[in-house]
Design a protein around this motif. Sequence first.
Motif, mmCIF file in Angstrom:
data_model
loop_
_atom_site.group_PDB
_atom_site.id
_atom_site.type_symbol
_atom_site.label_atom_id
_atom_site.label_comp_id
_atom_site.label_asym_id
_atom_site.label_seq_id
_atom_site.Cartn_x
_atom_site.Cartn_y
_atom_site.Cartn_z
ATOM 1 N N TYR A 109 7.549 48.031 49.320
ATOM 2 C CA TYR A 109 7.435 48.391 50.738
ATOM 3 C C TYR A 109 8.648 47.874 51.500
ATOM 4 C CZ TYR A 109 2.331 49.339 50.263
ATOM 5 O OH TYR A 109 1.103 49.846 49.917
ATOM 6 N N ILE A 110 8.974 46.586 51.323
ATOM 7 C CA ILE A 110 10.062 45.951 52.095
ATOM 8 C C ILE A 110 11.385 46.657 51.801
ATOM 9 C CG2 ILE A 110 11.417 43.809 52.364
ATOM 10 C CD1 ILE A 110 8.747 42.271 51.891
ATOM 11 N N ARG A 111 11.616 47.003 50.526
ATOM 12 C CA ARG A 111 12.867 47.707 50.168
ATOM 13 C C ARG A 111 12.940 49.052 50.889
ATOM 14 N NH1 ARG A 111 14.967 51.401 46.594
ATOM 15 N NH2 ARG A 111 17.144 50.940 45.990
ATOM 16 N N HIS A 112 11.821 49.798 50.842
ATOM 17 C CA HIS A 112 11.769 51.121 51.502
ATOM 18 C C HIS A 112 12.036 50.969 53.000
ATOM 19 C CE1 HIS A 112 10.369 55.020 52.860
ATOM 20 N NE2 HIS A 112 9.411 54.446 53.572
ATOM 21 N N ILE A 134 13.602 48.494 54.687
ATOM 22 C CA ILE A 134 14.967 48.047 55.017
ATOM 23 C C ILE A 134 15.961 49.194 54.790
ATOM 24 C CG2 ILE A 134 16.874 46.519 54.326
ATOM 25 C CD1 ILE A 134 14.808 44.289 53.906
ATOM 26 N N LEU A 135 15.819 49.938 53.694
ATOM 27 C CA LEU A 135 16.738 51.066 53.437
ATOM 28 C C LEU A 135 16.589 52.148 54.505
ATOM 29 C CD1 LEU A 135 16.804 51.517 49.540
ATOM 30 C CD2 LEU A 135 18.285 50.145 51.014
ATOM 31 N N ALA A 136 15.388 52.232 55.089
ATOM 32 C CA ALA A 136 15.155 53.253 56.132
ATOM 33 C C ALA A 136 15.966 52.968 57.390
ATOM 34 C CB ALA A 136 13.670 53.317 56.469
ATOM 35 N N THR A 137 16.492 51.747 57.546
ATOM 36 C CA THR A 137 17.248 51.428 58.769
ATOM 37 C C THR A 137 18.707 51.915 58.667
ATOM 38 O OG1 THR A 137 17.867 49.212 57.970
ATOM 39 C CG2 THR A 137 15.834 49.387 59.270
ATOM 40 N N ASP A 138 19.077 52.500 57.520
ATOM 41 C CA ASP A 138 20.412 53.109 57.421
ATOM 42 C C ASP A 138 20.403 54.390 58.260
ATOM 43 O OD1 ASP A 138 22.461 54.454 54.651
ATOM 44 O OD2 ASP A 138 22.776 54.325 56.832
ATOM 45 N N LEU A 139 21.188 54.404 59.340
ATOM 46 C CA LEU A 139 21.201 55.556 60.247
ATOM 47 C C LEU A 139 21.478 56.863 59.508
ATOM 48 C CD1 LEU A 139 22.928 54.700 63.645
ATOM 49 C CD2 LEU A 139 20.600 55.500 63.251
ATOM 50 N N ALA A 140 22.169 56.774 58.363
ATOM 51 C CA ALA A 140 22.477 57.990 57.582
ATOM 52 C C ALA A 140 21.194 58.631 57.043
ATOM 53 C CB ALA A 140 23.414 57.640 56.431
ATOM 54 N N GLN A 141 20.102 57.823 56.948
ATOM 55 C CA GLN A 141 18.824 58.356 56.444
ATOM 56 C C GLN A 141 17.974 58.913 57.591
ATOM 57 O OE1 GLN A 141 18.552 58.505 53.236
ATOM 58 N NE2 GLN A 141 20.474 57.345 53.100
ATOM 59 N N PHE A 142 18.401 58.615 58.817
ATOM 60 C CA PHE A 142 17.522 58.915 59.966
ATOM 61 C C PHE A 142 17.175 60.399 60.069
ATOM 62 C CE2 PHE A 142 15.567 59.026 63.965
ATOM 63 C CZ PHE A 142 16.124 60.064 64.681
ATOM 64 N N PHE A 143 18.207 61.254 60.011
ATOM 65 C CA PHE A 143 17.966 62.673 60.289
ATOM 66 C C PHE A 143 16.958 63.276 59.309
ATOM 67 C CE2 PHE A 143 20.564 63.025 63.814
ATOM 68 C CZ PHE A 143 21.802 62.436 63.586
ATOM 69 N N SER A 144 17.096 62.950 58.011
ATOM 70 C CA SER A 144 16.153 63.565 57.042
ATOM 71 C C SER A 144 14.756 62.988 57.238
ATOM 72 C CB SER A 144 16.653 63.355 55.605
ATOM 73 O OG SER A 144 16.446 62.040 55.213
ATOM 74 N N ASN A 145 14.640 61.692 57.478
ATOM 75 C CA ASN A 145 13.310 61.098 57.715
ATOM 76 C C ASN A 145 12.661 61.721 58.952
ATOM 77 O OD1 ASN A 145 13.503 59.363 55.524
ATOM 78 N ND2 ASN A 145 14.446 57.717 56.733
ATOM 79 N N HIS A 146 13.451 61.807 60.028
ATOM 80 C CA HIS A 146 12.903 62.316 61.292
ATOM 81 C C HIS A 146 12.519 63.790 61.162
ATOM 82 C CE1 HIS A 146 13.251 64.067 65.432
ATOM 83 N NE2 HIS A 146 12.410 63.064 65.642
ATOM 84 N N LYS A 147 13.372 64.552 60.467
ATOM 85 C CA LYS A 147 13.120 66.002 60.294
ATOM 86 C C LYS A 147 11.794 66.231 59.569
ATOM 87 C CE LYS A 147 15.501 70.097 58.354
ATOM 88 N NZ LYS A 147 15.882 70.179 56.916
#
Length: 333
Positions: free
Chosen positions: A174-177, A179-192
């Motif tokens: 959970y913690i790894r997931h 922390i990695l989610a705070t990479d702004l490069a991942q934001f658009f796909s997560n948000h979409k």
Amino acid sequence: QLSGNWGEKRKGYHAITRSSELFFRSVCLFLLLCTRPCNLPLNYVCTTQHCFDHEKLVRFTLSVRKNYHKVPYHNWWHAFNVAHCMYRMLDHEQEIFTELERQALIIACICHDLDHRGYTNQFMVKYETALASLYSTSVMEQHHFNQTVTILQQDGHNIFDHLTSDVYKQVLGYIRHYILATDLAQFFSNHKQVTRFCADQTFNIENTYHRNKLQAIMMSACDLSACAKTWPVQKKTVEIIYEEFYAQGDLEKKKGGVPLPMMDRDNAHNLPKEQVNFLRIFCEPLYGTLAVIFPHLSPLLENTKDNIHKWDNLAHGRPTTMWEVETSRIEKD
Ligand SMILES: O=c1ccn(-c2cccc(C(F)(F)F)c2)nc1-c1ccnn1-c1ccccc1
Ligand SMILES: [Zn+2]
């Protein structure tokens, strides 16, 4: 060194002024409270498997704090503010997340920028730093998680050592997931993904994939929460963020490179316009989606809109006052 010899540190620890000691005890109490089911009395002695040992939590929190650098923005105060934002977010939603998820979210927040040096991933890769040779993507976020595990493995620091090995692996996952989610490069796909679930009304909190994507954008929302604070806080924090950005730009120029306009202090006159763009591209959609799922978070969206309005006034040379924000709120109500 991640955490010194605890014996010596304890002497050093007691040398810290009383107010700092009280502060750190309150941080740990806050962390303990974050994970206490809200309907239990304060003096509840945990009997479930998911309770923190208080002394280990103090030791862990002190070592986490020690491993944040004294950089303008990505320091302990940022980590603490992100964790506080997550605590307030979870305070209304205790029942939809498990106790283990709630603990992992809070711990991920205080650890999510561990050992940050004040440089972006792009900079770390472009200048071929040692960390960039270790990780191909999300360089700093992978390092932040690695630092978290390394601190947990220090003597007397493992706040999760009461868990079975399966549950321990689960909480670290959970913690790894998170922390990695705070990479702004991942934001658009997560948000979409989350926006799509909401649009076609298929969002299901019981679905692990949906749950993970929601938790990912909750991490982004807490990490970027400076954008959703009231104007005086947003303005002051942005000044600090850009102090860090311009320091990176200065170093890049020293290395013969050309920094991004946002990182170039010679471009500071465009800061209000850059802020309007950043808030419109990242923050307004983010807090908009969260306000649909968690209506109690709508003030974060309202503050973001107010901040866009005020940065836009500054970008166009229009005067902007605190009163104007209050008036706009009164007109809406
Ligand atoms: O107010 C901001 C303006 C610009 N950026 C930004 C940051 C990185 C990349 C980009 C780029 F757009 F270039 F990708 C823009 N971040 C913030 C901000 C507000 C709260 N946290 N952070 C933050 C987030 C991450 C890093 C530093 C600061
Ligand atoms: Zn952060």
